[in-house]
Structure formats: C-alpha cells, structure tokens
Design an enzyme around this catalytic site. Structure first.
Site, mmCIF file in Angstrom:
data_model
loop_
_atom_site.group_PDB
_atom_site.id
_atom_site.type_symbol
_atom_site.label_atom_id
_atom_site.label_comp_id
_atom_site.label_asym_id
_atom_site.label_seq_id
_atom_site.Cartn_x
_atom_site.Cartn_y
_atom_site.Cartn_z
ATOM 1 N N GLY A 12 0.884 -1.244 -0.038
ATOM 2 C CA GLY A 12 -0.187 -0.287 0.053
ATOM 3 C C GLY A 12 0.803 1.327 0.047
ATOM 4 O O GLY A 12 0.304 2.452 0.350
ATOM 5 N N SER A 13 1.982 1.217 -0.420
ATOM 6 C CA SER A 13 2.695 2.442 -0.786
ATOM 7 C C SER A 13 2.185 3.346 -1.401
ATOM 8 O O SER A 13 2.159 4.678 -1.270
ATOM 9 C CB SER A 13 4.271 2.383 -0.918
ATOM 10 O OG SER A 13 4.439 1.638 -2.220
ATOM 11 N N LEU A 85 -4.900 -7.421 -6.660
ATOM 12 C CA LEU A 85 -4.648 -8.416 -7.340
ATOM 13 C C LEU A 85 -5.759 -9.272 -7.944
ATOM 14 O O LEU A 85 -5.620 -10.139 -8.703
ATOM 15 C CB LEU A 85 -3.486 -9.417 -6.764
ATOM 16 C CG LEU A 85 -2.211 -8.790 -6.540
ATOM 17 C CD1 LEU A 85 -1.513 -9.746 -5.572
ATOM 18 C CD2 LEU A 85 -1.552 -8.163 -7.329
ATOM 19 N N LEU A 87 -9.358 -9.610 -10.389
ATOM 20 C CA LEU A 87 -10.330 -9.030 -11.418
ATOM 21 C C LEU A 87 -11.392 -8.220 -10.677
ATOM 22 O O LEU A 87 -12.007 -8.678 -9.590
ATOM 23 C CB LEU A 87 -10.776 -9.896 -12.435
ATOM 24 C CG LEU A 87 -9.917 -10.576 -13.240
ATOM 25 C CD1 LEU A 87 -10.431 -11.693 -14.219
ATOM 26 C CD2 LEU A 87 -9.180 -9.751 -14.343
ATOM 27 N N ASN A 102 -6.135 1.577 -12.787
ATOM 28 C CA ASN A 102 -5.150 0.911 -12.058
ATOM 29 C C ASN A 102 -3.627 1.159 -12.454
ATOM 30 O O ASN A 102 -3.632 1.820 -13.644
ATOM 31 C CB ASN A 102 -5.351 -0.594 -12.818
ATOM 32 C CG ASN A 102 -4.337 -1.691 -12.030
ATOM 33 O OD1 ASN A 102 -4.056 -1.540 -10.891
ATOM 34 N ND2 ASN A 102 -3.653 -2.680 -12.891
ATOM 35 N N HIS A 104 -0.051 -0.433 -13.453
ATOM 36 C CA HIS A 104 0.848 -1.759 -13.831
ATOM 37 C C HIS A 104 2.339 -1.167 -13.866
ATOM 38 O O HIS A 104 2.604 -0.149 -14.535
ATOM 39 C CB HIS A 104 0.333 -2.288 -14.983
ATOM 40 C CG HIS A 104 0.939 -3.403 -15.109
ATOM 41 N ND1 HIS A 104 0.669 -4.714 -14.445
ATOM 42 C CD2 HIS A 104 2.040 -4.003 -16.023
ATOM 43 C CE1 HIS A 104 1.433 -5.674 -14.820
ATOM 44 N NE2 HIS A 104 2.214 -5.291 -15.716
ATOM 45 N N GLU A 174 5.929 5.797 -10.028
ATOM 46 C CA GLU A 174 4.598 5.508 -9.656
ATOM 47 C C GLU A 174 4.091 6.738 -8.489
ATOM 48 O O GLU A 174 3.124 7.478 -8.665
ATOM 49 C CB GLU A 174 4.329 4.130 -8.801
ATOM 50 C CG GLU A 174 4.522 3.235 -9.959
ATOM 51 C CD GLU A 174 4.376 1.600 -9.170
ATOM 52 O OE1 GLU A 174 3.845 0.626 -10.038
ATOM 53 O OE2 GLU A 174 4.676 1.542 -7.968
HETATM 54 C C1 GRF Z 1 3.312 -1.185 -7.740
HETATM 55 O O1 GRF Z 1 4.249 -1.773 -8.230
HETATM 56 C C2 GRF Z 1 1.998 -1.267 -8.653
HETATM 57 O O2 GRF Z 1 2.638 -0.902 -9.735
HETATM 58 C C3 GRF Z 1 1.436 -2.642 -8.792
HETATM 59 O O3 GRF Z 1 1.670 -3.235 -7.397
HETATM 60 C C4 GRF Z 1 2.675 -2.328 -6.680
HETATM 61 C C5 GRF Z 1 1.908 -2.046 -5.530
HETATM 62 O O4 GRF Z 1 2.962 -1.539 -4.498
HETATM 63 N N1 GRF Z 1 0.325 -2.701 -9.399
HETATM 64 P P1 GRF Z 1 2.493 -0.781 -3.172
HETATM 65 O O5 GRF Z 1 1.503 -1.897 -2.595
HETATM 66 O O6 GRF Z 1 1.686 0.455 -3.621
HETATM 67 O O7 GRF Z 1 3.664 -0.637 -2.287
#
Ligand code: GRF
Length: 190
Positions: A12-13, A85, A87, A102, A104, A174
């Site tokens: 959840g970062s 994770l 659907l 989302n 990715h 991100e």
């Molecule tokens: C991130 O790399 C995101 O792109 C992917 O899952 C990861 C989640 O990381 N979908 P975090 O839980 O937000 O730290």
C-alpha cells in the site's frame, strides 16, 4: 470535493502516497481503503492515516452487491486499484464506468496479464533484455491489464540493472505520476 476509494492487496505504499497527495488538495480525498487480505500492510497504513478501511472476501466481492453498496453509501466518486490483485467484477465496473483506474509496473502490453505483478514483472523485463521499462496507468475492464491506457512513463534499463533496481526506479515513477493522473481523471468527472 470528490471521494476516492483505493483497493490494495499488499504493502500500500502507492495508496499512502495518493492519500498524502490529496490530503493537501480541495479537489478530492481518499476516504476509504479496501483490501481482500486481512494481513495486508495497507490496513495499518490506513489506520495511521485515519482513513476508514474494509476487508472483504472472495464470496462477498464476486457474489454480492455489498462492495458496490458500500461504495455508494460512502458516496465514492472514483476508484483506484493500487497493487490490487483480483479482477474487478461486472457489478463494480457498471457502477463506475471509466471511473476505475489501475497502475501496472511495466509498459503495457508488455509484461502484463494474470500472474504478472510485483517482482515477477521486473524479472521478466530483465530476462527479455528490454532497454526500457516504466509504468502504465489505465482504465480497468473485465480483463487483467487491458483497459484503455491513460498514461505511460518510462525509465531506461541497462545491463547493470537487476529486478530490484528496476523496481526502485519504477516505484519512483509511480509515486510521482499516479496521483497526478488520478487528479486529471477526476477533473473530467465534473
Ligand atoms: C506497484 O508496483 C503497482 O504498480 C503494482 O503493485 C505495486 C503495489 O505496490 N500494481 P504498493 O502496494 O503500492 O507498495
């Protein structure tokens, strides 16, 4: 003020980073965090941030309207998947048309699809000899990683890179861009 719900399965970062970004804005706020895992660290982050959190199971998600009803009762306007994770079922897609996004950690359509998450993605990038990787922010549909692309940002990959160094560079993208792209999508809701 629009209300954002975030679905996350793990650390959840990104969820925390998005919540922090909007905390100082008057455009939107993260008001609900949902997880399919009761041991997900994102739940501790939610508590620390003072954001309500909810854990649900597979049956509730796929065979009831409880989550859709919960989002409606919280007046949620926009949904973000950040490391989630599963659907998304049809009832949720219908309730939030083009309002679920989302992130990715690769340049889709490369290295996406079922089972492609976390370090598996970065290992695939290295094993393929790719010269670049990055992030894809996209709308969510009924398939994995295949909704319309909103934005992509890139980082170079060199022969010195490992899955860990690629992950670090991708995470930086991100944190920098996901909140901004969410904000732009929310601005279109008005
Ligand atoms: C991130 O790399 C995101 O792109 C992917 O899952 C990861 C989640 O990381 N979908 P975090 O839980 O937000 O730290």
């Amino acid at each position: 003020m629009k209300k954002i719900a975030i679905f996350a399965s793990g650390s959840g970062s990104n969820a925390e980073n998005i919540a922090a970004y909007f905390a100082s804005k008057n455009t939107a706020q993260v008001t609900l965090i949902l997880s399919n895992r009761s041991d997900a660290p994102v739940l501790q982050r939610a508590t620390r941030l003072g954001i309500e959190s909810v854990v649900f199971d597979r049956d509730t998600f796929y065979h009831s309207d409880k989550i859709v009803d919960l989002l409606a009762s919280h007046h949620i306007d926009f949904v973000v998947l950040a490391g989630f994770l599963w659907l998304v079922p049809d009832n949720l897609l219908r309730a939030y048309p083009d309002k679920i996004v989302n992130i990715h950690p690769s340049l889709l359509p490369k290295h996406g699809g079922k089972g492609m998450y976390g370090d598996r993605v970065h290992r695939a990038v290295i094993e393929s000899g790719d010269k670049e990787s990055g992030i894809t922010i996209h709308r969510v549909n009924e398939l994995y990683d295949s909704g319309s692309i909103i934005a992509q940002y890139r980082i170079p990959v060199t022969s010195d890179d490992t899955p860990e160094t690629v992950a670090t560079k991708v995470h930086a993208l991100e944190y920098k861009y996901f909140p901004i792209e969410i904000e732009k999508e929310i601005a279109k809701l008005r």
